[in-house]
Design an enzyme around this catalytic site. Structure first.
Site, mmCIF file in Angstrom:
data_model
loop_
_atom_site.group_PDB
_atom_site.id
_atom_site.type_symbol
_atom_site.label_atom_id
_atom_site.label_comp_id
_atom_site.label_asym_id
_atom_site.label_seq_id
_atom_site.Cartn_x
_atom_site.Cartn_y
_atom_site.Cartn_z
ATOM 1 N N HIS A 43 100.717 -8.218 83.513
ATOM 2 C CA HIS A 43 101.941 -8.278 82.709
ATOM 3 C C HIS A 43 102.158 -6.932 82.055
ATOM 4 O O HIS A 43 101.214 -6.284 81.602
ATOM 5 C CB HIS A 43 101.878 -9.391 81.660
ATOM 6 C CG HIS A 43 100.613 -9.448 80.875
ATOM 7 N ND1 HIS A 43 99.421 -9.898 81.402
ATOM 8 C CD2 HIS A 43 100.336 -9.080 79.603
ATOM 9 C CE1 HIS A 43 98.477 -9.820 80.494
ATOM 10 N NE2 HIS A 43 99.002 -9.322 79.384
ATOM 11 N N ASN B 214 97.856 -3.726 79.348
ATOM 12 C CA ASN B 214 96.444 -3.739 78.998
ATOM 13 C C ASN B 214 95.626 -4.079 80.240
ATOM 14 O O ASN B 214 96.008 -4.966 81.010
ATOM 15 C CB ASN B 214 96.185 -4.776 77.906
ATOM 16 C CG ASN B 214 96.863 -4.417 76.603
ATOM 17 O OD1 ASN B 214 96.878 -3.260 76.207
ATOM 18 N ND2 ASN B 214 97.444 -5.405 75.938
ATOM 19 N N ASP C 53 107.527 -12.708 74.552
ATOM 20 C CA ASP C 53 106.142 -12.945 74.159
ATOM 21 C C ASP C 53 106.121 -14.001 73.054
ATOM 22 O O ASP C 53 106.953 -13.993 72.147
ATOM 23 C CB ASP C 53 105.501 -11.648 73.656
ATOM 24 C CG ASP C 53 103.990 -11.762 73.573
ATOM 25 O OD1 ASP C 53 103.308 -11.108 74.386
ATOM 26 O OD2 ASP C 53 103.484 -12.503 72.702
ATOM 27 N N ILE C 54 105.165 -14.904 73.133
ATOM 28 C CA ILE C 54 105.080 -16.014 72.184
ATOM 29 C C ILE C 54 104.646 -15.545 70.785
ATOM 30 O O ILE C 54 104.877 -16.240 69.794
ATOM 31 C CB ILE C 54 104.110 -17.096 72.735
ATOM 32 C CG1 ILE C 54 104.438 -18.465 72.171
ATOM 33 C CG2 ILE C 54 102.665 -16.712 72.522
ATOM 34 C CD1 ILE C 54 103.760 -19.601 72.906
ATOM 35 N N GLN D 190 92.812 -6.852 77.653
ATOM 36 C CA GLN D 190 93.669 -7.762 78.418
ATOM 37 C C GLN D 190 93.143 -9.179 78.276
ATOM 38 O O GLN D 190 91.958 -9.427 78.518
ATOM 39 C CB GLN D 190 93.675 -7.353 79.902
ATOM 40 C CG GLN D 190 94.550 -8.263 80.758
ATOM 41 C CD GLN D 190 94.499 -7.909 82.240
ATOM 42 O OE1 GLN D 190 93.843 -6.942 82.646
ATOM 43 N NE2 GLN D 190 95.175 -8.708 83.054
ATOM 44 N N HIS E 253 104.078 -5.261 78.913
ATOM 45 C CA HIS E 253 104.740 -5.512 77.633
ATOM 46 C C HIS E 253 105.874 -4.507 77.457
ATOM 47 O O HIS E 253 105.676 -3.302 77.679
ATOM 48 C CB HIS E 253 103.766 -5.298 76.462
ATOM 49 C CG HIS E 253 102.583 -6.199 76.431
ATOM 50 N ND1 HIS E 253 102.472 -7.255 75.543
ATOM 51 C CD2 HIS E 253 101.432 -6.209 77.154
ATOM 52 C CE1 HIS E 253 101.307 -7.860 75.709
ATOM 53 N NE2 HIS E 253 100.650 -7.243 76.680
HETATM 54 P P1 AMP Z 1 97.306 -9.095 76.766
HETATM 55 O O1 AMP Z 1 96.380 -8.886 75.610
HETATM 56 O O2 AMP Z 1 97.919 -7.806 77.246
HETATM 57 O O3 AMP Z 1 96.663 -9.885 77.889
HETATM 58 O O4 AMP Z 1 98.548 -9.912 76.203
HETATM 59 C C1 AMP Z 1 98.798 -11.266 76.471
HETATM 60 C C2 AMP Z 1 100.087 -11.590 75.780
HETATM 61 O O5 AMP Z 1 100.542 -12.840 76.249
HETATM 62 C C3 AMP Z 1 99.988 -11.684 74.251
HETATM 63 O O6 AMP Z 1 100.908 -10.764 73.665
HETATM 64 C C4 AMP Z 1 100.355 -13.144 73.979
HETATM 65 O O7 AMP Z 1 101.069 -13.306 72.769
HETATM 66 C C5 AMP Z 1 101.183 -13.492 75.201
HETATM 67 N N1 AMP Z 1 101.221 -14.919 75.528
HETATM 68 C C6 AMP Z 1 100.176 -15.748 75.692
HETATM 69 N N2 AMP Z 1 100.595 -16.973 76.044
HETATM 70 C C7 AMP Z 1 101.956 -16.898 76.130
HETATM 71 C C8 AMP Z 1 102.974 -17.830 76.450
HETATM 72 N N3 AMP Z 1 102.697 -19.105 76.765
HETATM 73 N N4 AMP Z 1 104.253 -17.426 76.443
HETATM 74 C C9 AMP Z 1 104.554 -16.138 76.108
HETATM 75 N N5 AMP Z 1 103.636 -15.208 75.815
HETATM 76 C C10 AMP Z 1 102.350 -15.582 75.817
#
Ligand code: AMP
Length: 125
Positions: free
Chosen positions: A110, A97, A39-40, A104, A112
């Site tokens: 995805h 989520n 995760d970024i 989400q 986590h």
């Molecule tokens: P959600 O709220 O469950 O949709 O989480 C989306 C997740 O994606 C968050 O934890 C972000 O930090 C992660 N995220 C968004 N863009 C990227 C990316 N380019 N590379 C890795 N993780 C990402």
């Protein structure tokens, strides 16, 4: 901004671009059914995301529409990623989520995986 978990799939979402190799990720695992990467914006010492290769907006979409082979392959991959990251012995938390109340943000399913520290007991907020 939370997404609609039943909306049509948007092929321009950020995880679709990662799957197509259009933007980079810190990959930790890939097979026919799933891709996993860091995760970024990590919320724990280990914070990985596992995504199916198929075009599914959410857990709702995936659980309703994905063929059994894809569901089995994805769930196997999530477990394999956790094992390879050394998360099983100490324990870990997994989370998907879904939609507005779930907050989400990315409209591609995805899971986590959080690890590397003790997590608190689940309590309603
Ligand atoms: P959600 O709220 O469950 O949709 O989480 C989306 C997740 O994606 C968050 O934890 C972000 O930090 C992660 N995220 C968004 N863009 C990227 C990316 N380019 N590379 C890795 N993780 C990402």
């Amino acid at each position: 901004m939370p997404i609609d978990p039943r909306a049509p799939y948007d092929p321009n979402n950020i995880f679709a671009k990662i799957l197509r190799g259009e933007i980079p990720c810190k990959k930790v695992y890939e097979d026919n059914f799933a891709l996993a990467f860091h995760d970024i914006n990590p919320q724990a010492p280990v914070h990985l995301l596992v995504i199916p290769k198929g075009a599914y907006v959410s857990w709702d979409d995936f659980s309703e529409k994905a063929p059994a082979e894809e569901i089995a392959g994805f769930i196997r991959a999530v477990g394999q990623v956790a094992r390879e990251a050394g998360l099983v012995d100490p324990g870990y938390r997994m989370l998907a989520n879904v939609g507005g109340h779930g907050h989400q943000e990315v409209p591609h399913l995805h899971v986590h995986l959080f690890g590397g520290r003790q997590f608190y007991a689940m309590v309603p907020q």
